[in-house]
Motif scaffolding. Structure first.
Motif, PDB file in Angstrom:
ATOM      1  N   GLY A  23       0.826  -1.208   0.000  1.00  0.00           N
ATOM      2  CA  GLY A  23       0.000   0.000   0.000  1.00  0.00           C
ATOM      3  C   GLY A  23       0.852   1.247   0.000  1.00  0.00           C
ATOM      4  O   GLY A  23       0.531   2.237  -0.670  1.00  0.00           O
ATOM      5  N   ASP A  24       1.953   1.225   0.742  1.00  0.00           N
ATOM      6  CA  ASP A  24       2.898   2.344   0.738  1.00  0.00           C
ATOM      7  C   ASP A  24       3.495   2.529  -0.654  1.00  0.00           C
ATOM      8  O   ASP A  24       3.670   3.656  -1.117  1.00  0.00           O
ATOM      9  N   ASP A  25       3.810   1.427  -1.324  1.00  0.00           N
ATOM     10  CA  ASP A  25       4.354   1.493  -2.682  1.00  0.00           C
ATOM     11  C   ASP A  25       3.341   2.150  -3.621  1.00  0.00           C
ATOM     12  O   ASP A  25       3.708   2.989  -4.447  1.00  0.00           O
ATOM     13  N   PHE A  26       2.065   1.766  -3.494  1.00  0.00           N
ATOM     14  CA  PHE A  26       1.020   2.367  -4.329  1.00  0.00           C
ATOM     15  C   PHE A  26       0.906   3.862  -4.060  1.00  0.00           C
ATOM     16  O   PHE A  26       0.839   4.671  -4.991  1.00  0.00           O
ATOM     17  N   LEU A  29       3.675   5.731  -5.692  1.00  0.00           N
ATOM     18  CA  LEU A  29       3.444   5.825  -7.134  1.00  0.00           C
ATOM     19  C   LEU A  29       2.410   6.901  -7.462  1.00  0.00           C
ATOM     20  O   LEU A  29       2.573   7.670  -8.413  1.00  0.00           O
ATOM     21  N   LEU A  30       1.344   6.941  -6.668  1.00  0.00           N
ATOM     22  CA  LEU A  30       0.284   7.924  -6.894  1.00  0.00           C
ATOM     23  C   LEU A  30       0.807   9.345  -6.712  1.00  0.00           C
ATOM     24  O   LEU A  30       0.552  10.223  -7.542  1.00  0.00           O
ATOM     25  N   ALA A  43      -6.109  16.955 -11.881  1.00  0.00           N
ATOM     26  CA  ALA A  43      -7.513  16.537 -12.009  1.00  0.00           C
ATOM     27  C   ALA A  43      -7.711  15.713 -13.281  1.00  0.00           C
ATOM     28  O   ALA A  43      -8.454  14.721 -13.279  1.00  0.00           O
ATOM     29  N   GLN A  44      -7.038  16.088 -14.367  1.00  0.00           N
ATOM     30  CA  GLN A  44      -7.128  15.326 -15.613  1.00  0.00           C
ATOM     31  C   GLN A  44      -6.534  13.930 -15.451  1.00  0.00           C
ATOM     32  O   GLN A  44      -7.103  12.939 -15.929  1.00  0.00           O
ATOM     33  N   VAL A  45      -5.401  13.848 -14.770  1.00  0.00           N
ATOM     34  CA  VAL A  45      -4.777  12.548 -14.521  1.00  0.00           C
ATOM     35  C   VAL A  45      -5.717  11.680 -13.678  1.00  0.00           C
ATOM     36  O   VAL A  45      -5.904  10.491 -13.973  1.00  0.00           O
ATOM     37  N   ASN A  46      -6.309  12.262 -12.631  1.00  0.00           N
ATOM     38  CA  ASN A  46      -7.244  11.501 -11.793  1.00  0.00           C
ATOM     39  C   ASN A  46      -8.415  10.984 -12.609  1.00  0.00           C
ATOM     40  O   ASN A  46      -8.809   9.819 -12.475  1.00  0.00           O
ATOM     41  N   ALA A  47      -8.995  11.834 -13.459  1.00  0.00           N
ATOM     42  CA  ALA A  47     -10.136  11.410 -14.280  1.00  0.00           C
ATOM     43  C   ALA A  47      -9.734  10.283 -15.224  1.00  0.00           C
ATOM     44  O   ALA A  47     -10.466   9.286 -15.354  1.00  0.00           O
TER      45      ALA A  47
END
Length: 74
Positions: A23-26, A29-30, A43-47
């Motif tokens: 989970g820490d790795d994720f 990355l995020l 916001a575009q990346v999230n969408a």
């Protein structure tokens, strides 16, 4: 398929010593994905990420449940 709300992060072939490590790795990355982006770009990346993952899941019932749970916390 029911929505899995338990920690479920892993990388095939990788063995972790602590259950929270994937989970820490994720999370890392995020954060790295959004680094140096403007708020609009973020916001575009999230969408785009939401649509890509929703397409991968594919099960409308699971997606409906995920949206219900996500909105319930707001």
């Amino acid at each position: 398929m029911a929505l899995n709300t338990q920690p479920n992060f892993f990388e095939p072939g990788t063995h972790y010593f602590r259950t929270f490590s994937p989970g820490d790795d994720f999370y890392e990355l995020l954060i790295d994905t959004h680094r140096e982006l403007t708020d609009e770009q973020s916001a575009q990346v999230n969408a785009r990420l939401i649509l890509l993952l929703a397409n991968h899941i594919g099960d409308i019932a699971v997606l409906r449940e995920a949206m219900r749970i996500a909105r319930g916390g707001v």
